[in-house]
Write an enzyme that holds these catalytic residues in place. Structure first.
Site, PDB file in Angstrom:
ATOM      1  N   PRO A  23       0.839  -1.201   0.000  1.00  0.00           N
ATOM      2  CA  PRO A  23       0.000   0.000   0.000  1.00  0.00           C
ATOM      3  C   PRO A  23       0.870   1.245   0.000  1.00  0.00           C
ATOM      4  O   PRO A  23       1.808   1.340   0.790  1.00  0.00           O
ATOM      5  CB  PRO A  23      -0.782  -0.118   1.318  1.00  0.00           C
ATOM      6  CG  PRO A  23       0.038  -1.020   2.188  1.00  0.00           C
ATOM      7  CD  PRO A  23       0.774  -1.943   1.280  1.00  0.00           C
ATOM      8  N   MET A  24       0.578   2.168  -0.897  1.00  0.00           N
ATOM      9  CA  MET A  24       1.297   3.451  -0.920  1.00  0.00           C
ATOM     10  C   MET A  24       0.316   4.556  -1.283  1.00  0.00           C
ATOM     11  O   MET A  24      -0.243   4.555  -2.380  1.00  0.00           O
ATOM     12  CB  MET A  24       2.419   3.433  -1.968  1.00  0.00           C
ATOM     13  CG  MET A  24       3.639   2.659  -1.555  1.00  0.00           C
ATOM     14  SD  MET A  24       4.952   2.801  -2.780  1.00  0.00           S
ATOM     15  CE  MET A  24       4.405   1.656  -4.018  1.00  0.00           C
ATOM     16  N   CYS A  82       1.335   3.345   9.848  1.00  0.00           N
ATOM     17  CA  CYS A  82       1.646   4.698   9.363  1.00  0.00           C
ATOM     18  C   CYS A  82       1.986   5.621  10.537  1.00  0.00           C
ATOM     19  O   CYS A  82       1.185   5.791  11.460  1.00  0.00           O
ATOM     20  CB  CYS A  82       0.466   5.266   8.580  1.00  0.00           C
ATOM     21  SG  CYS A  82       0.838   6.907   7.953  1.00  0.00           S
ATOM     22  N   ASN A 107       8.213  -7.087   4.971  1.00  0.00           N
ATOM     23  CA  ASN A 107       8.279  -5.831   4.227  1.00  0.00           C
ATOM     24  C   ASN A 107       9.443  -4.991   4.750  1.00  0.00           C
ATOM     25  O   ASN A 107       9.705  -4.968   5.935  1.00  0.00           O
ATOM     26  CB  ASN A 107       6.938  -5.089   4.410  1.00  0.00           C
ATOM     27  CG  ASN A 107       6.952  -3.665   3.888  1.00  0.00           C
ATOM     28  OD1 ASN A 107       6.645  -2.731   4.622  1.00  0.00           O
ATOM     29  ND2 ASN A 107       7.316  -3.490   2.631  1.00  0.00           N
ATOM     30  N   GLY A 108      10.106  -4.315   3.804  1.00  0.00           N
ATOM     31  CA  GLY A 108      11.179  -3.406   4.167  1.00  0.00           C
ATOM     32  C   GLY A 108      12.476  -3.735   3.473  1.00  0.00           C
ATOM     33  O   GLY A 108      13.176  -4.680   3.864  1.00  0.00           O
ATOM     34  N   ASP A 109      12.764  -3.007   2.382  1.00  0.00           N
ATOM     35  CA  ASP A 109      14.070  -3.082   1.704  1.00  0.00           C
ATOM     36  C   ASP A 109      14.323  -4.379   0.953  1.00  0.00           C
ATOM     37  O   ASP A 109      15.482  -4.774   0.810  1.00  0.00           O
ATOM     38  CB  ASP A 109      15.231  -2.911   2.691  1.00  0.00           C
ATOM     39  CG  ASP A 109      15.235  -1.583   3.405  1.00  0.00           C
ATOM     40  OD1 ASP A 109      14.342  -0.762   3.117  1.00  0.00           O
ATOM     41  OD2 ASP A 109      16.122  -1.367   4.241  1.00  0.00           O
ATOM     42  N   ALA A 148       7.284  -1.801  -1.766  1.00  0.00           N
ATOM     43  CA  ALA A 148       6.799  -0.431  -1.937  1.00  0.00           C
ATOM     44  C   ALA A 148       7.827   0.345  -2.758  1.00  0.00           C
ATOM     45  O   ALA A 148       7.694   0.468  -3.986  1.00  0.00           O
ATOM     46  CB  ALA A 148       6.543   0.214  -0.576  1.00  0.00           C
ATOM     47  N   ARG A 149       8.882   0.837  -2.117  1.00  0.00           N
ATOM     48  CA  ARG A 149       9.874   1.633  -2.859  1.00  0.00           C
ATOM     49  C   ARG A 149      10.560   0.840  -3.971  1.00  0.00           C
ATOM     50  O   ARG A 149      10.831   1.414  -5.035  1.00  0.00           O
ATOM     51  CB  ARG A 149      10.885   2.247  -1.878  1.00  0.00           C
ATOM     52  CG  ARG A 149      10.229   3.298  -0.985  1.00  0.00           C
ATOM     53  CD  ARG A 149      11.086   3.644   0.191  1.00  0.00           C
ATOM     54  NE  ARG A 149      11.354   2.454   0.981  1.00  0.00           N
ATOM     55  CZ  ARG A 149      12.215   2.402   1.966  1.00  0.00           C
ATOM     56  NH1 ARG A 149      12.897   3.477   2.289  1.00  0.00           N
ATOM     57  NH2 ARG A 149      12.403   1.278   2.645  1.00  0.00           N
TER      58      ARG A 149
HETATM   59  C1  LIG Z   1       4.946   6.817  -1.140  1.00  0.00           C
HETATM   60  C2  LIG Z   1       4.656   5.870  -0.013  1.00  0.00           C
HETATM   61  C3  LIG Z   1       3.358   5.796   0.503  1.00  0.00           C
HETATM   62  C4  LIG Z   1       3.059   4.862   1.512  1.00  0.00           C
HETATM   63  N1  LIG Z   1       1.754   4.725   1.919  1.00  0.00           N
HETATM   64  C5  LIG Z   1       1.422   3.700   2.760  1.00  0.00           C
HETATM   65  C6  LIG Z   1       0.069   3.375   3.021  1.00  0.00           C
HETATM   66  O1  LIG Z   1      -0.862   3.966   2.463  1.00  0.00           O
HETATM   67  N2  LIG Z   1      -0.181   2.357   3.898  1.00  0.00           N
HETATM   68  C7  LIG Z   1       0.826   1.629   4.501  1.00  0.00           C
HETATM   69  O2  LIG Z   1       0.551   0.713   5.281  1.00  0.00           O
HETATM   70  N3  LIG Z   1       2.121   1.910   4.237  1.00  0.00           N
HETATM   71  C8  LIG Z   1       2.434   2.892   3.370  1.00  0.00           C
HETATM   72  N4  LIG Z   1       3.756   3.106   3.036  1.00  0.00           N
HETATM   73  C9  LIG Z   1       4.796   2.227   3.610  1.00  0.00           C
HETATM   74  C10 LIG Z   1       5.092   1.046   2.659  1.00  0.00           C
HETATM   75  O3  LIG Z   1       3.938   0.257   2.418  1.00  0.00           O
HETATM   76  C11 LIG Z   1       6.221   0.148   3.213  1.00  0.00           C
HETATM   77  O4  LIG Z   1       5.818  -0.344   4.457  1.00  0.00           O
HETATM   78  C12 LIG Z   1       7.554   0.886   3.392  1.00  0.00           C
HETATM   79  O5  LIG Z   1       7.821   1.750   2.306  1.00  0.00           O
HETATM   80  C13 LIG Z   1       8.725  -0.115   3.506  1.00  0.00           C
HETATM   81  O6  LIG Z   1       8.741  -0.990   2.410  1.00  0.00           O
HETATM   82  P1  LIG Z   1       9.790  -0.846   1.167  1.00  0.00           P
HETATM   83  O7  LIG Z   1      11.168  -0.962   1.708  1.00  0.00           O
HETATM   84  O8  LIG Z   1       9.412  -1.974   0.243  1.00  0.00           O
HETATM   85  O9  LIG Z   1       9.561   0.515   0.602  1.00  0.00           O
HETATM   86  C14 LIG Z   1       4.073   4.043   2.051  1.00  0.00           C
HETATM   87  C15 LIG Z   1       5.382   4.155   1.547  1.00  0.00           C
HETATM   88  C16 LIG Z   1       5.673   5.034   0.526  1.00  0.00           C
HETATM   89  C17 LIG Z   1       7.077   5.094  -0.016  1.00  0.00           C
END
Ligand SMILES: Cc1cc2nc3c(=O)[nH]c(=O)nc-3n(C[C@H](O)[C@H](O)[C@H](O)COP(=O)(O)O)c2cc1C
Length: 436
Positions: free
Chosen positions: A25-26, A140, A246-248, A270-271
Site C-alpha cells: 500500500p502506498m 503509518c 516488508n522493508g528493503d 513499496a519503494r
Molecule cells: C509513497 C509511499 C506511501 C506509503 N503509503 C502507505 C500506506 O498507504 N499504507 C501503509 O501501510 N504503508 C504505506 N507506506 C509504507 C510502505 O507500504 C512500506 O511499508 C515501506 O515503504 C517499507 O517498504 P519498502 O522498503 O518496500 O519501501 C508508504 C510508503 C511510501 C514510499
C-alpha cells in the site's frame, strides 16, 4: 469480488491470496494504474493505498461501464460551493478508489485506515463486494494518522487494535472475505509476537510486518535481524496463517533466502516497485536457473523509460489526473525515499533526456505523454475527456526542492557506517547497484 472460489474457507482463501510478491500500500501511488501495471508485470497480488474509513463510508459506488471499472467517488458535500458547481456542470466527480475487476479480481486487498471498530467495519462493508480482502493499516507514523488514533497509534493500543480487527472480521467473515493487518516491529521480538497473537485471536487471517519501528527513519535499512526472529516465532505459533515481510527487499534472492530460513509466505514491495515496477517480472520456468533474481542487476528488469511509458498507458486508460501522474513519475525518477546504503541516488538516465524538472514543467497529461514520446496517447486523450478531478494535493516542490537537497557524501557515509547491512546475508555489493 469473489475470490479464487467461494467454496473455499476463509483460511484457505487467505492462504491462496497472501502469498508471493505484492505491491505494498502506498498513498497516492498504489492507485489503479500502478496496481494494474504491477499485476501485468507479474505481481501475485496488490494493495490499494490506505483509504480512511470515513472517506469510504461517505463515498458513492458507481459502476463505470464506459471504463469497465467500479468507482468510489468522494462525497460532494465535502467540497466547496465552487467545486460542487464545477462538478455538477460536467467535471468528473472526485475519485476515491477505482477498481478494474477484469485485471484485479482475486488479487486485490483494500487497505483501510481506522482506529474505530464501528467505522472500520462500516467502511469494510461498503467496499467488500469489489475487493478480495480487507487490511487495516497499523504502521503509518504520519501525524494525520496517529492523531486520529489510526496507523501506528494502534501499535501502542493493543486493545483497540484487536477491537478494530474483531469488528471487521465480524462483518467480513460472513461475506467470505479474509482480514489482515499491516504492522511495524514493536520494541522487541516478544512484544511484536504478543501484538500479532492478539490480532490473530481477534480473527485476523494474515499479517504483514514492516521491519522498522514506529520512529525509525526510513533512510536507515530495515531491521531484518528482528524481522527474521519475529517470522520464525510466528510461524512456530501459527503455522497456517500467512505472514508477509516488508522493508528493503530489492532482490528476489534476498526474499527467497528469507522465505527459506523463516517460513515467510510473501513480501510487500513499496519503494522497490517505485524504483522499477518491472521488479515484479518473473523468470520463465525455463530460465529460472539463469535469472532467478529481481533487483538492480536482474536481466528481467525493463528499461525505466519503458516502465514510465507502460505506466502512462495505464494512467491514460484510467483517466488519472495529470498532477497525480506527475507525482508517481517523480517518485519513479527521484529515488528520494530510498534507504541510502541500498540505493545511493541511483543515476537516472533516460534516452530522451527526461528529468524530474522536465516532468514538473508539464501542466497537462498530453504534455507528459509528449515528453515521453507517446504522441499516440495524446490522440487518445483528445478523444476522451475522462481525466479525473485532482484528488490529492501535489506540489512540484516535493521533488524540485529535494533535487537541491540531496544529502552530501558525509551524510551518506555516516548512514553507511551505521548501517546494519554488514550483518545481512547475501547483500549485493553497493557498486553493483546500477540503474537497469
Ligand atoms: C509513497 C509511499 C506511501 C506509503 N503509503 C502507505 C500506506 O498507504 N499504507 C501503509 O501501510 N504503508 C504505506 N507506506 C509504507 C510502505 O507500504 C512500506 O511499508 C515501506 O515503504 C517499507 O517498504 P519498502 O522498503 O518496500 O519501501 C508508504 C510508503 C511510501 C514510499
Amino acid at each position: 469480488m469473489a475470490g479464487p472460489s467461494s467454496e473455499l474457507s476463509i483460511k484457505e482463501k487467505a492462504n491462496l491470496l497472501y502469498r508471493g510478491e505484492a505491491l505494498a500500500p502506498m498513498v497516492r501511488a498504489s492507485t489503479t494504474p500502478l496496481r494494474v501495471l504491477a499485476l501485468k508485470y507479474g505481481a501475485d497480488f496488490v494493495y490499494t493505498e490506505e483509504i480512511v474509513d470515513r472517506s469510504l463510508i461517505e463515498s458513492t459506488r458507481f459502476v463505470n461501464e464506459e471504463m469497465g471499472t467500479v468507482d468510489y467517488n468522494k462525497d460532494l458535500a465535502k467540497f466547496s460551493e465552487k467545486k460542487r458547481k464545477q462538478i455538477l456542470n460536467g467535471d468528473v466527480p472526485p475519485l476515491l478508489l477505482r477498481i478494474d475487476p477484469k485485471v484485479e479480481r482475486g488479487k486485490l486487498v483494500c487497505q483501510i485506515g481506522s482506529g474505530e471498530p464501528e467505522l472500520a467495519s462500516e467502511a469494510a462493508l461498503k467496499v467488500c463486494q469489489d475487493v478480495d480482502a480487507i487490511d487495516i493499516n497499523m504502521g503509518c507514523p504520519k501525524k494525520f494518522s496517529v492523531s486520529g488514533g489510526m496507523g501506528s497509534a494502534l501499535l501502542s493500543d493493543k486493545k483497540r487494535a484487536c477491537a478494530v480487527v474483531r469488528a471487521v472480521c465480524d462483518v467480513m467473515h460472513p461475506k467470505g472475505l479474509p482480514v489482515s493487518a499491516k504492522i511495524r516491529l514493536l520494541s522487541d521480538v516478544d512484544s511484536t509476537i504478543d501484538f500479532l497473537s492478539g490480532l490473530i485471536e481477534a480473527g485476523a487471517n494474515a499479517v504483514a510486518v514492516h521491519g522498522r519501528q514506529r520512529h525509525d527513519n526510513p533512510i536507515y535499512p530495515a531491521d531484518w535481524e528482528s524481522l527474521r526472529k519475529v517470522v520464525i516465532v510466528f510461524k512456530q505459533k501459527f503455522p497456517n496463517i500467512p505472514i508477509l515481510v516488508n522493508g528493503d527487499f530489492y532482490t528476489r534472492d534476498e526474499f527467497d533466502e528469507f522465505r527459506r530460513t523463516t517460513g515467510a509466505d510473501g513480501v510487500l514491495l513499496a519503494r522497490p516497485a517505485l524504483y522499477n515496477t518491472s521488479i515484479f517480472r518473473k523468470p520463465e520456468k525455463t530460465d529460472s536457473q539463469t535469472t532467478p533474481d529481481f533487483g538492480y542487476q536482474s536481466k528481467l528488469l525493463l528499461d525505466k523509460a519503458k516502465v514510465v511509458q507502460d505506466y502512462l498507458h495505464e494512467a491514460v486508460r484510467y483517466g488519472v489526473h495529470y498532477k497525480n501522474t506527475k507525482y508517481v513519475l517523480c517518485e519513479f525518477m527521484s529515488n528520494r525515499r530510498m534507504p541510502i546504503p541500498r540505493t545511493p541516488y541511483l543515476p537516472q538516465i533516460y534516452s530522451a533526456g527526461q528529468t524530474v524538472a522536465k516532468v514538473c514543467n508539464c501542466h497537462s497529461m498530453d504534455a507528459i505523454c509528449k515528453l515521453w514520446g507517446l504522441d499516440e496517447l495524446v490522440a487518445d486523450l483528445c478523444r476522451s475527456s475522462k481525466e479525473q478531478s485532482d484528488p490529492h494535493k501535489y506540489l512540484d516542490s516535493y521533488f524540485l526542492n529535494h533535487e537541491n537537497e540531496k544529502p552530501g557524501s558525509d551524510v551518506i557515509d555516516k548512514v553507511k557506517q551505521e548501517s546494519p547491512l554488514a550483518k545481512r546475508p547475501k547483500v549485493e555489493a553497493e557498486s553493483e547497484m546500477t540503474v537497469a
